[in-house]
Motif scaffolding. Structure first.
Motif, PDB file in Angstrom:
ATOM      1  N   UNK A   1       2.332  -6.429   3.522  1.00 61.86           N
ATOM      2  CA  UNK A   1       1.476  -5.274   3.712  1.00 61.86           C
ATOM      3  C   UNK A   1       2.233  -3.970   3.489  1.00 61.86           C
ATOM      4  N   UNK A   2       3.552  -3.985   3.619  1.00 56.54           N
ATOM      5  CA  UNK A   2       4.364  -2.786   3.462  1.00 56.54           C
ATOM      6  C   UNK A   2       4.686  -2.463   2.004  1.00 56.54           C
ATOM      7  N   UNK A   3       4.340  -3.360   1.080  1.00 58.12           N
ATOM      8  CA  UNK A   3       4.650  -3.125  -0.328  1.00 58.12           C
ATOM      9  C   UNK A   3       3.652  -2.147  -0.919  1.00 58.12           C
TER      10      UNK A   3
ATOM     11  N   UNK B   1       8.471  -5.963  -8.845  1.00 53.56           N
ATOM     12  CA  UNK B   1       8.620  -7.401  -8.639  1.00 53.56           C
ATOM     13  C   UNK B   1       8.037  -8.166  -9.820  1.00 53.56           C
ATOM     14  N   UNK B   2       6.852  -7.768 -10.288  1.00 54.39           N
ATOM     15  CA  UNK B   2       6.253  -8.422 -11.451  1.00 54.39           C
ATOM     16  C   UNK B   2       7.126  -8.254 -12.695  1.00 54.39           C
TER      17      UNK B   2
END
Length: 91
Positions: A3-5, A13-14
């Protein structure tokens, strides 16, 4: 924790996952290419048997057989030219 992303974190990340996948695919393709390069193109026996007939076979006929082997991909152009030069020396 997820939830913090923020959106940027997800994109980073992708991006890292895509780069890692590209590296793995590139490595696999490189290994396959090297394996194909090292693998023999064809059996050596037909080339040897076509050329081992010796003096009983006409050199011109041997050159024709060599050309067929080259056209089938069993001989490289360099191998064909070398043997052709040798056979023409017998004439």
């Amino acid at each position: 924790m997820l939830q913090n992303l923020t959106g940027w974190h997800v994109l980073i990340i992708l991006g890292v996952l895509i780069v890692m996948a590209a590296v793995v695919v590139g490595g696999v393709l490189m290994i396959v290419a090297l394996a194909r390069r090292q693998a023999p193109v064809g059996p050596a026996a037909p080339v040897d048997s076509a050329l081992s007939a010796g003096a009983s076979v006409d050199p011109v006929e041997q050159i024709r057989k060599l050309a067929e082997l080259r056209d089938q991909g069993l001989l490289s152009e360099e191998e064909f030219q070398a043997k052709r030069t040798e056979l023409l020396g017998r004439i």
